[in-house]
Design a protein around this motif. Structure first.
Motif, PDB file in Angstrom:
ATOM      1  N   ARG A   1       0.520  -1.250  -0.322  1.00  0.00           N
ATOM      2  CA  ARG A   1      -0.251   0.249  -0.179  1.00  0.00           C
ATOM      3  C   ARG A   1       0.727   1.531   0.042  1.00  0.00           C
ATOM      4  O   ARG A   1       0.558   2.260  -0.954  1.00  0.00           O
ATOM      5  CB  ARG A   1      -0.801  -0.329   1.271  1.00  0.00           C
ATOM      6  CG  ARG A   1      -2.435  -0.818   0.854  1.00  0.00           C
ATOM      7  CD  ARG A   1      -3.352  -0.814   1.853  1.00  0.00           C
ATOM      8  NE  ARG A   1      -4.164  -1.876   2.004  1.00  0.00           N
ATOM      9  CZ  ARG A   1      -5.125  -2.417   3.128  1.00  0.00           C
ATOM     10  NH1 ARG A   1      -4.785  -1.987   4.702  1.00  0.00           N
ATOM     11  NH2 ARG A   1      -5.718  -2.837   2.972  1.00  0.00           N
ATOM     12  N   VAL A   2       1.112   1.717   0.814  1.00  0.00           N
ATOM     13  CA  VAL A   2       3.027   2.066   0.889  1.00  0.00           C
ATOM     14  C   VAL A   2       3.454   2.574  -0.833  1.00  0.00           C
ATOM     15  O   VAL A   2       3.692   3.416  -1.167  1.00  0.00           O
ATOM     16  CB  VAL A   2       3.435   2.202   1.790  1.00  0.00           C
ATOM     17  CG1 VAL A   2       4.917   3.096   1.679  1.00  0.00           C
ATOM     18  CG2 VAL A   2       3.432   2.434   3.265  1.00  0.00           C
TER      19      VAL A   2
ATOM     20  N   TRP B   1       0.723   3.901  -2.628  1.00  0.00           N
ATOM     21  CA  TRP B   1       0.314   5.904  -2.277  1.00  0.00           C
ATOM     22  C   TRP B   1       2.105   6.480  -3.240  1.00  0.00           C
ATOM     23  O   TRP B   1       1.948   6.892  -3.352  1.00  0.00           O
ATOM     24  CB  TRP B   1       0.220   5.619  -1.128  1.00  0.00           C
ATOM     25  CG  TRP B   1       0.020   7.199  -0.737  1.00  0.00           C
ATOM     26  CD1 TRP B   1      -1.500   7.465  -0.463  1.00  0.00           C
ATOM     27  CD2 TRP B   1       0.621   8.779   0.152  1.00  0.00           C
ATOM     28  NE1 TRP B   1      -1.427   8.412  -0.264  1.00  0.00           N
ATOM     29  CE2 TRP B   1      -0.194   9.419  -0.184  1.00  0.00           C
ATOM     30  CE3 TRP B   1       2.533   8.336  -0.317  1.00  0.00           C
ATOM     31  CZ2 TRP B   1       0.588  10.531   1.216  1.00  0.00           C
ATOM     32  CZ3 TRP B   1       2.402   9.915   0.393  1.00  0.00           C
ATOM     33  CH2 TRP B   1       2.042  10.824   0.874  1.00  0.00           C
TER      34      TRP B   1
ATOM     35  N   LEU C   1       8.510   0.396   8.172  1.00  0.00           N
ATOM     36  CA  LEU C   1       8.361   0.869   7.055  1.00  0.00           C
ATOM     37  C   LEU C   1       8.955   2.298   7.306  1.00  0.00           C
ATOM     38  O   LEU C   1       9.505   2.799   6.036  1.00  0.00           O
ATOM     39  CB  LEU C   1       6.842   0.701   6.476  1.00  0.00           C
ATOM     40  CG  LEU C   1       6.361  -0.401   6.305  1.00  0.00           C
ATOM     41  CD1 LEU C   1       4.672  -0.410   6.917  1.00  0.00           C
ATOM     42  CD2 LEU C   1       6.911  -0.960   4.960  1.00  0.00           C
TER      43      LEU C   1
ATOM     44  N   VAL D   1       5.637   8.131   4.963  1.00  0.00           N
ATOM     45  CA  VAL D   1       5.276   6.842   4.932  1.00  0.00           C
ATOM     46  C   VAL D   1       4.058   6.638   5.929  1.00  0.00           C
ATOM     47  O   VAL D   1       2.725   6.042   6.050  1.00  0.00           O
ATOM     48  CB  VAL D   1       6.080   5.436   5.512  1.00  0.00           C
ATOM     49  CG1 VAL D   1       5.638   4.181   5.931  1.00  0.00           C
ATOM     50  CG2 VAL D   1       7.207   5.271   4.430  1.00  0.00           C
TER      51      VAL D   1
ATOM     52  N   ALA E   1       1.085   7.750   4.301  1.00  0.00           N
ATOM     53  CA  ALA E   1       0.335   7.067   3.724  1.00  0.00           C
ATOM     54  C   ALA E   1      -0.457   5.410   3.989  1.00  0.00           C
ATOM     55  O   ALA E   1      -1.668   5.422   3.596  1.00  0.00           O
ATOM     56  CB  ALA E   1       1.606   6.240   2.638  1.00  0.00           C
ATOM     57  N   LEU E   2       0.713   5.714   5.442  1.00  0.00           N
ATOM     58  CA  LEU E   2      -0.277   4.640   6.005  1.00  0.00           C
ATOM     59  C   LEU E   2      -1.735   4.912   6.395  1.00  0.00           C
ATOM     60  O   LEU E   2      -2.741   4.384   6.568  1.00  0.00           O
ATOM     61  CB  LEU E   2       0.564   3.868   7.452  1.00  0.00           C
ATOM     62  CG  LEU E   2       1.323   2.619   6.917  1.00  0.00           C
ATOM     63  CD1 LEU E   2       2.271   2.602   7.563  1.00  0.00           C
ATOM     64  CD2 LEU E   2       1.315   1.680   5.957  1.00  0.00           C
TER      65      LEU E   2
ATOM     66  N   ALA F   1      -4.619   5.204  -0.033  1.00  0.00           N
ATOM     67  CA  ALA F   1      -3.182   3.490  -0.337  1.00  0.00           C
ATOM     68  C   ALA F   1      -4.040   2.368  -0.528  1.00  0.00           C
ATOM     69  O   ALA F   1      -3.745   1.630  -1.333  1.00  0.00           O
ATOM     70  CB  ALA F   1      -2.237   3.626   1.026  1.00  0.00           C
TER      71      ALA F   1
END
Lengths: 218, 218
Positions: free
Chosen positions: B111-112, B115, B148, B162, B165-166, B171
């Motif tokens: 996902r990161v 994104w 991450l 990061v 993004a999370l 994401a």
């Protein structure tokens, strides 16, 4: 046909004492057919012989591994078809048998091969080559006595030998032993190769196998 | 890191106008990791760039194809382990992550990456490399914010990116779009490559891909 050891198929070692390459294939596997056209020359270039083994991926892939046939697997089926076509273009091959045709029953041909390897070892390989050729280059279903006898004839064997194999219950036992032994060795697909205890799966691995034999492993 | 186009990851074409190579991988796939170490140099040698795509083989292999994870597949699992070890020996690699360790959840890292490719495309690739390196070379489960963020730091990105993004529901949407698009293209495994409409599956196909680009196909 290919190299000095072609046509032996008896597992005898070459003069140098190097162990043979074991080669498993299923008559209905196009990648197995592709490998059958190259493995003897590759082996010969390293002073190795080849022992051909009939395999039934219907047993290994479907029953033991619990997978679907590749061509029926979503995504992978279409990829495999494209890969077969790409391989053929590169190696100047034309398969007369459509890859998406209903697969032939490979049992009779595999049984005859297992039987010949015991009862007529000098002729088994020529029969296997003829059956593969008939199937893939002439789209013949080599799953019946007439077709198998024609393969024998093509290969210079007495057709009576094939009839004898088909009538002998030992043929099924020999093939089952072959397949069981393969599974015990971890062999599961077509083509599959083993040499000096090392396993290689897939026609794509022929270059790696070649490197392996050249280097003596790593 | 490798070649003139490394670090772009944005799919921009090279000056020559040649289309990029698309490269799909799953963070938990050792063969995907192996390919990640070679694909940029290979592409650069042909004047191509590479677009890296996160893939979830838990979706493609397990859900869409209906197969088991390779390492849990009878016969093939043991073969794959031996093949990973053989590849490592040949390429002077040592995986700190044991291949038979319980697989990490690749979702957060994927996902990161999805994104970052939209919001910080110049930095996405460095993050992907750092996460792969941390996982395979340091046996770190890069499935949580702290790990991450450390990857971001290692890659020279602000860790805050990061975290952003999370925390961003987009994401998950971006990753789902990536995976859905991959499936529509017939992409199913890790590593997988597509260039000029041609598909290549597996790290074993890098030599063929190289030949394909050199010849302009066949």
């Amino acid at each position: 046909l290919n190299g000095p050891n072609a046509g032996r198929g008896d597992g005898a070692q070459t003069k140098s004492g190097a162990a043979p390459i074991h080669f498993w294939f299923d008559f209905i596997s196009p990648f197995g057919y592709f490998a059958s056209l190259r493995i003897d020359a590759l082996a010969a270039s390293h002073g190795r012989s080849v022992v051909w083994h009939p395999l039934l991926i219907g047993v290994t892939v479907l029953k033991v591994m619990g997978l679907k046939p590749v061509l029926e697997t979503p995504l992978k089926g279409d990829y495999a078809k494209a890969e077969i076509a790409r391989y053929c273009r590169r190696h100047q091959l034309r398969l007369k048998r459509p890859v998406d045709a209903a697969p032939m029953n490979p049992l009779p041909a595999a049984r005859v091969l297992a039987w010949l390897q015991v009862h007529a070892p000098q002729q088994a390989l020529a029969f296997a080559r003829a059956a593969l050729h008939a199937h893939w280059q002439h789209n013949i279903s080599v799953d019946n006595a007439a077709a198998l006898a024609a393969c024998a004839d093509e290969a210079g064997l007495p057709a009576a030998l094939v009839m004898q194999a088909l009538a002998d219950p030992q043929a099924a036992v020999l093939l089952r032993t072959e397949v069981d032994s393969a599974i015990k060795l971890g062999v599961f697909g077509s083509p599959f190769f083993r040499v000096d205890g090392e396993a290689f799966f897939g026609v794509d691995k022929l270059e790696l196998l070649d490197d392996w034999l050249r280097c003596g492993g790593w």
